[in-house]
Scaffold this active site. Structure first.
Site, short mmCIF file in Angstrom:
data_model
loop_
_atom_site.label_atom_id
_atom_site.label_comp_id
_atom_site.label_asym_id
_atom_site.label_seq_id
_atom_site.Cartn_x
_atom_site.Cartn_y
_atom_site.Cartn_z
N HIS A 116 -30.47 46.70 33.48
CA HIS A 116 -31.26 47.70 32.76
C HIS A 116 -31.45 47.38 31.27
CE1 HIS A 116 -31.36 49.91 36.40
NE2 HIS A 116 -30.23 50.58 36.29
N HIS A 192 -34.48 56.65 35.49
CA HIS A 192 -33.34 56.82 36.37
C HIS A 192 -32.93 58.27 36.57
CE1 HIS A 192 -30.03 55.27 38.59
NE2 HIS A 192 -30.05 54.08 38.05
N ASP A 258 -28.01 51.07 47.92
CA ASP A 258 -28.35 50.59 46.58
C ASP A 258 -29.18 49.33 46.78
OD1 ASP A 258 -28.58 50.12 43.91
OD2 ASP A 258 -26.46 49.68 43.54
N GLU A 321 -35.93 54.67 42.14
CA GLU A 321 -36.47 54.08 40.91
C GLU A 321 -37.59 53.14 41.28
OE1 GLU A 321 -33.03 52.08 38.90
OE2 GLU A 321 -32.06 53.10 40.54
#
Ligand SMILES: *[C@@H]1O[C@H](CO)[C@@H](O)[C@H](O)[C@H]1NC(C)=O
Ligand SMILES: *[C@@H]1O[C@H](CO)[C@@H](O)[C@H](O)[C@H]1NC(C)=O
Ligand SMILES: *[C@@H]1O[C@H](CO)[C@@H](O)[C@H](O)[C@H]1NC(C)=O
Ligand SMILES: CC(=O)N[C@H]1CO[C@H](CO)[C@@H](O)[C@@H]1O
Length: 358
Positions: A116, A192, A258, A321
């Site tokens: 990120h 997010h 994830d 996302e």
């Protein structure tokens, strides 16, 4: 000490604190945009969404994103609750890439990888408020940030903006824009929010129903970096082509979901996902211009004290996302994330909430 002197010292410290809060010269504040019973609060710290309020099927207003009560906690946060992500959302393997013959070493903030945007990615800087219309027919807020050449290791100056806008019941539009000013650079912006459409304090999301419009995922290696393979979801616990409960097969996956999905749609504005919570009657539909979506079930949110003192646990929210493919910069077969000077980058996301009475 005279009271005058202590007052002066006190003032000095207050000013000092304010200055410390305005790393880039802007104060950290909270802004609300509001349309009837639909409200979104954001802070210019990380261009972060703090709350999204709307009614449930009984007319009771609830907050459907995880978050904190104070900016101090947002500063300390490691889960990226509600934050804008950049210069490149998600992971860049080995925190490095080569562009046009030049090798760039980035700031690694997750083992050897960059996550990120690095240690001080766009989620950890103070943005400037450019435009702010609090209410009326089209409430919106635009925040901007100038990312300097070399910041976190990235080439060139980049200016970015994010606009949060409320449209008719109950649409939240999020538009990210960026421009490379002087050098080619990877850019992929996202954000997010940790959604729990049943209410941030309603427990886990395992009984919520999710549909993801993607037949393929980009599997990861042990470092959480895509192997480069684009593999079908068919006959795997990743298949959400038909609506399924989040928890229906989550036990088959270590820690929970994830993973990046490659969206099927070839349209500009792609259908990403639908989430439905029977208890509250709330449904959230997501469309976006990005080619991928990371589905994350808040696996690493453990004993996190959130809003109103409520303690969040694993799977107390889900994230969808929308983004470019992770580590695209190191995978020639993934869609490019390079933005050259003079070209602009735009990523739009539209969240549509509906409230079902049945
Ligand atoms: C900051 O984060 C640490 C680790 O997650 C936690 O133990 C601590 O209580 C946090 N402090 C504040 C002010 O939230
Ligand atoms: C709200 O979003 C839906 C699609 O998700 C769209 O059909 C509708 O036109 C949008 N309304 C406004 C006012 O943008
Ligand atoms: C790569 O370098 C060449 C020669 O310097 C230049 O013309 C080209 O625009 C560069 N491409 C990018 C993506 O920067
Ligand atoms: C401007 C730009 O390059 N944006 C890219 C973000 O990432 C996706 C795929 O990784 C591209 O399709 C976008 O064009």
């Amino acid at each position: 000490m005279s009271s005058k002197i202590s007052l002066l010292i006190c003032l000095f410290f207050i000013l000092h604190l304010l200055a410390a809060d305005s790393v880039t010269g802007h104060k950290i504040e909270i802004y609300e945009i509001k349309k009837g019973d639909f409200s979104v609060k954001v802070t210019n710290y990380g261009a972060t969404i703090i709350s999204v309020l709307l009614p449930d099927k009984n007319g009771k207003i609830g907050d459907v994103v995880l978050g904190y009560d104070t900016i101090k906690e947002y500063r300390n946060d490691t889960s990226y609750f509600g934050a804008a992500l950049g210069r490149v959302a998600n992971r860049i393997g080995g925190a490095q890439f080569t562009l046009n013959g030049t090798h760039y070493k980035l700031v690694a903030n997750e083992g050897v990888n960059m996550l990120h945007g690095g240690l001080k990615g766009f989620s950890k800087v103070v943005w400037k408020v450019r435009k702010y219309v609090q209410d009326g027919p089209s409430p919106y807020i635009t925040l901007t940030y100038h990312s300097a050449d070399g910041e976190e290791g990235f080439p060139g100056d980049v200016v970015v903006s994010v606009t949060y806008a409320l449209k008719d019941h109950y649409n939240l539009s999020v538009v990210f824009k960026a421009k490379a000013l002087n050098k080619a650079t990877p850019i992929n912006l996202s954000h997010h929010p940790y959604w729990n459409i049943g209410g941030h304090n309603s427990g886990d999301v395992l009984s919520q129903v999710v549909q993801i419009f993607a037949s393929h995922i980009t599997p990861l290696d042990t470092q959480h970096i895509p192997t480069g393979i684009i593999s079908p979801v068919k006959n795997t616990p990743y298949d959400f082509l038909k609506p399924r409960k989040v928890g229906s097969r989550i036990d088959k996956i270590q820690n929970g979901y994830d993973i990046n999905y490659a969206l099927d749609s070839t349209e500009k504005m792609k259908h990403v996902a639908i989430v439905y919570d029977k208890k509250s009657g709330r449904e959230m539909d997501i469309k976006a211009t990005a080619p991928g979506v990371q589905f994350y079930t808040a696996n690493w949110v453990i004993n996190t004290k959130g809003k109103g003192g409520y303690v969040y646990q694993p799977h107390s929210a889900l994230c969808l996302e929308t983004q470019g493919f992770p580590d695209a910069v190191n995978h020639p077969n993934f869609p490019s994330t390079i933005v050259t000077p003079g070209k602009s980058y735009v990523h739009s996301v539209l969240y549509t909430f509906t409230i079902k009475k049945y």
